[in-house]
Scaffold this motif. Structure first.
Motif, PDB file in Angstrom:
ATOM      1  N   LEU A   6       0.855  -1.205   0.066  1.00  0.00           N
ATOM      2  CA  LEU A   6       0.017  -0.189  -0.035  1.00  0.00           C
ATOM      3  C   LEU A   6       0.923   1.137  -0.076  1.00  0.00           C
ATOM      4  O   LEU A   6       1.734   1.396   0.801  1.00  0.00           O
ATOM      5  CB  LEU A   6      -1.094  -0.008   1.115  1.00  0.00           C
ATOM      6  N   ILE A   7       0.438   2.134  -0.845  1.00  0.00           N
ATOM      7  CA  ILE A   7       1.293   3.530  -0.861  1.00  0.00           C
ATOM      8  C   ILE A   7       0.171   4.632  -1.088  1.00  0.00           C
ATOM      9  O   ILE A   7      -0.423   4.577  -1.808  1.00  0.00           O
ATOM     10  CB  ILE A   7       2.282   3.518  -2.267  1.00  0.00           C
ATOM     11  N   ASP A   8       0.375   5.414   0.121  1.00  0.00           N
ATOM     12  CA  ASP A   8      -0.499   6.526  -0.022  1.00  0.00           C
ATOM     13  C   ASP A   8       0.262   7.578   1.202  1.00  0.00           C
ATOM     14  O   ASP A   8       0.425   7.037   2.125  1.00  0.00           O
ATOM     15  CB  ASP A   8      -1.917   6.192   0.712  1.00  0.00           C
ATOM     16  N   MET A  57       0.111  12.496  -4.785  1.00  0.00           N
ATOM     17  CA  MET A  57       1.146  12.526  -3.771  1.00  0.00           C
ATOM     18  C   MET A  57       2.192  13.300  -3.820  1.00  0.00           C
ATOM     19  O   MET A  57       2.634  13.791  -5.083  1.00  0.00           O
ATOM     20  CB  MET A  57       1.602  10.864  -3.623  1.00  0.00           C
ATOM     21  N   PRO A  58       2.870  14.156  -2.591  1.00  0.00           N
ATOM     22  CA  PRO A  58       3.782  15.036  -2.897  1.00  0.00           C
ATOM     23  C   PRO A  58       5.086  14.221  -3.188  1.00  0.00           C
ATOM     24  O   PRO A  58       5.473  13.139  -2.891  1.00  0.00           O
ATOM     25  CB  PRO A  58       4.130  15.525  -1.562  1.00  0.00           C
ATOM     26  N   MET A  63       0.953   8.357 -11.133  1.00  0.00           N
ATOM     27  CA  MET A  63       1.268   7.919 -12.571  1.00  0.00           C
ATOM     28  C   MET A  63       2.619   7.811 -12.827  1.00  0.00           C
ATOM     29  O   MET A  63       2.834   6.632 -13.457  1.00  0.00           O
ATOM     30  CB  MET A  63       0.618   9.147 -13.364  1.00  0.00           C
ATOM     31  N   GLU A  64       3.516   8.695 -12.659  1.00  0.00           N
ATOM     32  CA  GLU A  64       4.928   8.543 -12.778  1.00  0.00           C
ATOM     33  C   GLU A  64       5.282   7.290 -11.986  1.00  0.00           C
ATOM     34  O   GLU A  64       6.184   6.298 -12.277  1.00  0.00           O
ATOM     35  CB  GLU A  64       5.720   9.632 -12.175  1.00  0.00           C
TER      36      GLU A  64
END
Length: 377
Positions: A6-8, A57-58, A63-64
């Protein structure tokens, strides 16, 4: 179990998503990140089945990040999670498997997991040169690595039906009394027991000769039998899982719906007159009709008449007594100016209903056709 990362950047969102995943009980959350740059630096060692990725996200746009993950985690499914739907089209352009809106509901997340799990299993079977697939639509057929096993033979029709019944109840114990009542109802119990034992032996020998590694085990202290499916795939099961797990037809999943339409090639065990299979046959037939008409409706909304026509042609091929299918084709052919095809569909329906059911077309079809004839004859 599916391995999940999970990435957030929002810690609360991470906690909520992880909690929902744990409640579903079919995943292992192996890592969580609030810093996308740190996540990318460690991505090569994840071995994750699914990566849930926030978009906004900062430090690194989602997308990248997804583009980088395609290179370093090619076997991982990327699922975007966002509070906005404005990035949906762009997300699917970078090969995202799904796009979830926050807050993610449990039912929606469950469908995503089921779909990815099914794809993973299908891919694993495709990658295995000796993978076994059993086809149950129309007739029972065996395939290994995508190649039909053509030298398989049943010793008797009873052995074939017994196998079909055990396959329908795969991985469940079927007691001997039930099998005897089904296949030899008018034979004495002692003699029927001998017939059952012989048929089980014949099935095992047929499977062994064809090098099909299915196991029929004696279960419940010898009082029943169970077909152990193992990692064998069954086309009817794969098809139903796909239909149930897919979201309603839209621009992003229409290709998957089309593939499912192709997979349904006929009725469940349709080539055999097994009365015990009729309820399952009808259930899957109804699901097939519902799925196909939803796909046709999508094409109608998109004003893609060519696709709508081909879908309805497929519908009446699979469901030859479905009058709305014929009426839809008559209306489409009329719009296209193919008047002879309108006549052909009506005559086809009328002849079929009378020949097989001694019925005339419904009043709705007759009214439409009568009005059409007044205009064009």
């Amino acid at each position: 179990m599916l391995r999940v990362v999970l990435i957030d950047d929002e810690r609360l969102a991470l906690i909520q998503l992880e909690s929902t995943l744990r409640a579903l009980g079919s995943t292992i959350v192996t890592a969580t990140y609030t810093n996308p740059l740190l996540a990318m630096s460690e991505a090569a060692g994840w071995e994750a089945d699914i990566i849930f990725l926030d978009i906004d996200m900062p430090g690194l746009n989602g997308m990248e990040a997804a583009k980088q993950l395609e290179e370093c985690c090619p076997g991982s499914a990327v699922v975007f999670v966002s509070a906005h739907n404005t990035f949906a089209l762009e997300a699917f352009e970078v090969s995202a498997q799904d796009y979830l809106l926050k807050p993610v509901s449990r039912d929606r997340l469950s469908r995503t997991l089921q779909r990815i799990r099914s794809r993973k299993v299908n891919q694993e079977q495709t990658d295995k040169p000796d993978s076994l697939l059993i086809r149950c639509f129309n007739a029972i057929q065996f395939e290994r690595g995508g190649v039909p096993i053509r030298d398989f033979r049943w010793r008797t029709s009873k052995a074939q039906e017994l196998f079909a019944f055990l396959l329908y109840h795969q991985d469940r114990i079927v007691v001997k009394d039930k099998l005897i009542e089904l296949l030899w109802p008018e034979v004495s119990f002692k003699r029927a027991s001998t017939h059952l034992y012989t048929a089980i032996y014949q099935i095992r020998q047929s499977l062994k000769r064809a090098d099909i590694g299915l196991v029929i085990s004696n279960a419940s202290v010898g009082e029943g039998y169970m077909l152990e499916s193992g990692d064998t795939q069954i086309d009817a099961v794969l098809w139903e899982e796909g239909v149930v797990s897919l979201d309603p037809v839209d621009d992003h999943n229409v290709a998957e719906h089309e593939e499912l339409l192709k997979l349904y090639t006929g009725d469940f065990l349709g080539d055999y007159e097994y009365l015990w299979a009729e309820s399952e046959r009808q259930r899957l037939r109804n699901l097939s009709l519902q799925h196909a008409t939803e796909l046709a409706d999508y094409y109608i909304v998109k004003d893609n008449i060519t696709k709508a026509v081909s879908t309805y042609q497929r519908i009446i091929e699979l469901h030859p007594y479905y009058e709305p299918g014929y009426l839809a084709l008559m209306e489409f052919y009329n719009r296209l100016g193919e008047l002879s095809f309108v006549q052909e569909q009506y005559e086809k329906l009328r002849s079929l209903l009378w020949r097989d059911l001694k019925l005339a077309p419904s009043a709705k079809v007759e009214r439409w056709y009568a009005n059409w004839k007044r205009l064009y004859t």
